[in-house]
Design an enzyme around this catalytic site. Structure first.
Site, PDB file in Angstrom:
ATOM      1  N   GLY A 100       1.575   9.345   9.408  1.00 44.69           N
ATOM      2  CA  GLY A 100       1.369   9.595  10.837  1.00 44.69           C
ATOM      3  C   GLY A 100       1.161  11.063  11.150  1.00 44.69           C
ATOM      4  N   PRO A 143      -1.020   5.505   4.656  1.00 41.35           N
ATOM      5  CA  PRO A 143      -0.896   5.864   6.072  1.00 41.35           C
ATOM      6  C   PRO A 143       0.220   6.879   6.271  1.00 41.35           C
ATOM      7  CG  PRO A 143       0.146   3.737   5.668  1.00 41.35           C
ATOM      8  CD  PRO A 143      -0.465   4.164   4.368  1.00 41.35           C
ATOM      9  N   HIS A 193       8.595   3.942   0.913  1.00 44.77           N
ATOM     10  CA  HIS A 193       8.204   4.866   1.978  1.00 44.77           C
ATOM     11  C   HIS A 193       8.359   6.329   1.518  1.00 44.77           C
ATOM     12  CE1 HIS A 193       7.223   4.357   6.374  1.00 44.77           C
ATOM     13  NE2 HIS A 193       7.410   5.656   6.373  1.00 44.77           N
TER      14      HIS A 193
HETATM   15  C1  FNR Z   1       4.680   8.489   5.755  1.00 47.42           C
HETATM   16  N1  FNR Z   1       4.623   7.120   5.474  1.00 47.42           N
HETATM   17  C2  FNR Z   1       4.174   6.246   6.458  1.00 47.42           C
HETATM   18  N2  FNR Z   1       4.013   4.924   6.172  1.00 47.42           N
HETATM   19  C3  FNR Z   1       3.541   4.073   7.097  1.00 47.42           C
HETATM   20  O1  FNR Z   1       3.383   2.897   6.819  1.00 47.42           O
HETATM   21  N3  FNR Z   1       3.208   4.541   8.355  1.00 47.42           N
HETATM   22  C4  FNR Z   1       3.338   5.839   8.716  1.00 47.42           C
HETATM   23  O2  FNR Z   1       3.025   6.230   9.827  1.00 47.42           O
HETATM   24  C5  FNR Z   1       3.868   6.740   7.740  1.00 47.42           C
HETATM   25  N4  FNR Z   1       4.031   8.065   8.043  1.00 47.42           N
HETATM   26  C6  FNR Z   1       4.389   8.947   7.060  1.00 47.42           C
HETATM   27  C7  FNR Z   1       4.427  10.311   7.345  1.00 47.42           C
HETATM   28  C8  FNR Z   1       4.736  11.232   6.342  1.00 47.42           C
HETATM   29  C9  FNR Z   1       4.741  12.692   6.664  1.00 47.42           C
HETATM   30  C10 FNR Z   1       5.023  10.771   5.033  1.00 47.42           C
HETATM   31  C11 FNR Z   1       5.330  11.722   3.911  1.00 47.42           C
HETATM   32  C12 FNR Z   1       5.002   9.417   4.752  1.00 47.42           C
HETATM   33  C13 FNR Z   1       4.870   6.609   4.099  1.00 47.42           C
HETATM   34  C14 FNR Z   1       3.589   6.655   3.289  1.00 47.42           C
HETATM   35  O3  FNR Z   1       2.649   5.711   3.725  1.00 47.42           O
HETATM   36  C15 FNR Z   1       3.835   6.382   1.786  1.00 47.42           C
HETATM   37  O4  FNR Z   1       4.555   5.184   1.635  1.00 47.42           O
HETATM   38  C16 FNR Z   1       4.581   7.506   1.085  1.00 47.42           C
HETATM   39  O5  FNR Z   1       4.185   8.759   1.549  1.00 47.42           O
HETATM   40  C17 FNR Z   1       4.321   7.383  -0.422  1.00 47.42           C
HETATM   41  O6  FNR Z   1       5.047   8.292  -1.130  1.00 47.42           O
HETATM   42  P1  FNR Z   1       4.459   9.697  -1.670  1.00 47.42           P
HETATM   43  O7  FNR Z   1       3.080   9.443  -2.268  1.00 47.42           O
HETATM   44  O8  FNR Z   1       4.399  10.600  -0.479  1.00 47.42           O
HETATM   45  O9  FNR Z   1       5.458  10.100  -2.677  1.00 47.42           O
END
Ligand code: FNR
Length: 385
Positions: free
Chosen positions: A92, A90, A278
């Site tokens: 956003g 996920p 995250h």
């Molecule tokens: C996220 N992540 C995230 N997680 C979540 O639970 N809800 C959210 O809305 C978001 N939004 C979000 C926006 C952006 C721009 C990023 C980069 C990340 C965290 C995401 O789900 C995940 O844990 C990480 O992106 C994993 O790491 P990698 O694969 O980007 O290295």
């Protein structure tokens, strides 16, 4: 038959094949502050770098006296069938990458038989995403609002729209300190982006007392109201117990790095946990997520699936996480970059390449399925002095 067919089939334009090339291309097409928001992390961004660097500590012995003719990467997690042990994490506000936002991602995921985990703070509503790709499989990620009726409303809407599991993100009870965004003054949510699920919610609108879109003043008030109830500051195992009582959907907790906390959440009824920091966006200098995986796998003792994210970029990264005990992994930033560069076909191509790359790694070590991977397939490199 060459596995490259699967990756190249039907691609009309030349798209990137490697994570670094996608990222560089995305950097060149996205507004600088939007790219910074996706790429950036907390504080010094050491955790972002460490999440990647830790993969280099593991290596695989090539094997040749094995049957490398075929490998099946199909998987099933919590009753959801998937073409690979890879889900879309996920993220956003996908509209900052592409006009079609999460709708394009939904279509690409459906094309590839991959689960999309939709963020609470998506650019389009969870119902619109379901309509965009009716045949797709998706889970809903919940930021637990500081208002129980709103939480219940989100859960009911996700059930109604056919989402197959709820993913409660536990690590964002406050937003990480992110100097890049502070320097750029870039906060998409403050401009009302990423709030579609709130602004379309009857409980939220009743709290607000007016339509968020009625006037610029109403919008400002709606954003402030959102900010005040975005996430619960004190998340407890009791939240999971309550959520389990409201819904028959499987409940997954995302952002678990400590094995004792994993045990408590599983005892409280969590049906799976996701080891994640995250993507290094929350706590500066956080322990690399991959290092947290084996202890959490031990704590889960095979009772519930353990998923992993934070740093997955290649097939060999997936291989490593699975060998260390993950049942599946989530892909984060790479899908957002692909979306920015080439929309739905970019995300589809990225998924195809990752699946092909993983299949290749399995075949080159004689595994007919990823489920036979164990830590014995890996070697830990000595720590350099
Ligand atoms: C996220 N992540 C995230 N997680 C979540 O639970 N809800 C959210 O809305 C978001 N939004 C979000 C926006 C952006 C721009 C990023 C980069 C990340 C965290 C995401 O789900 C995940 O844990 C990480 O992106 C994993 O790491 P990698 O694969 O980007 O290295």
């Amino acid at each position: 038959e060459s596995v490259y067919w699967q990756a190249l089939e039907g691609e009309p334009v030349r798209l990137p094949f490697g994570a670094r090339e996608w990222e560089e291309t995305a950097r060149s097409v996205m507004p600088a502050e939007a790219f910074g928001y996706v790429a950036g992390g907390a504080g010094t961004e050491r955790a972002v770098a460490a999440n990647r660097a830790v993969f280099a500590q593991w290596s695989v012995t090539p094997r040749v006296l094995r049957d490398g003719s075929a490998s099946d990467i199909g998987a099933s997690v919590l009753g959801t069938a998937m073409s690979a042990p890879v889900l879309l994490a996920p993220l956003g506000v996908a509209e900052i990458a592409h006009r079609e936002g999460e709708r394009a991602v939904a279509r690409a995921a459906a094309d590839e038989g991959v689960v999309q985990i939709l963020s609470t703070v998506s650019s389009v509503t969870l119902e619109e995403v379901a309509v965009a790709a009716p045949a797709g499989r998706r889970w809903f990620q919940l930021y637990w609002p500081e208002h129980e009726d709103l939480a219940r409303s989100f859960v009911a809407r996700a059930e109604q729209a056919g989402y197959g599991a709820l993913v409660v993100t536990a690590d964002t009870y406050l937003l990480g300190w992110r100097p890049r965004d502070l320097a750029a003054g870039y906060f998409p949510f403050f401009a009302g982006k990423g709030l579609a699920n709130y602004f379309s919610d009857p409980v939220f609108c009743a709290l607000l007392g007016e339509n968020p879109h009625a006037s610029p003043e109403a919008l400002r008030k709606a954003v402030i109201t959102w900010g005040s109830l975005f996430n619960t500051a004190t998340f407890t195992p009791g939240h999971i117990t309550r959520l389990k009582a409201w819904t028959a959907l499987p409940v997954v907790v995302k952002g678990v790095c400590d094995p004792r906390e994993a045990s408590r959440l599983i005892d409280a009824g969590a049906d799976a946990v996701i080891v994640s920091n995250h993507g290094g966006r929350q706590l500066d200098n956080a322990r690399p997520a991959l290092d947290c995986l084996p202890p959490v796998v031990r704590a889960a003792r095979g009772h519930v699936p353990v998923l992993f994210d934070s740093g997955i970029r290649t097939g060999s990264d997936v291989y490593t996480a699975l060998a260390l005990g993950a049942d599946a992994v989530l892909l984060g930033r790479p899908w957002m970059y692909a979306l920015a560069v080439a929309g739905q076909s970019g995300v589809r191509h990225t998924l195809r390449c990752l699946k092909t790359d993983l299949t290749n790694c399995l075949q080159l070590t004689g595994h007919h399925t990823h489920t036979t991977l164990t830590p014995d397939d890996l070697h830990r490199a000595p720590t350099p002095h």
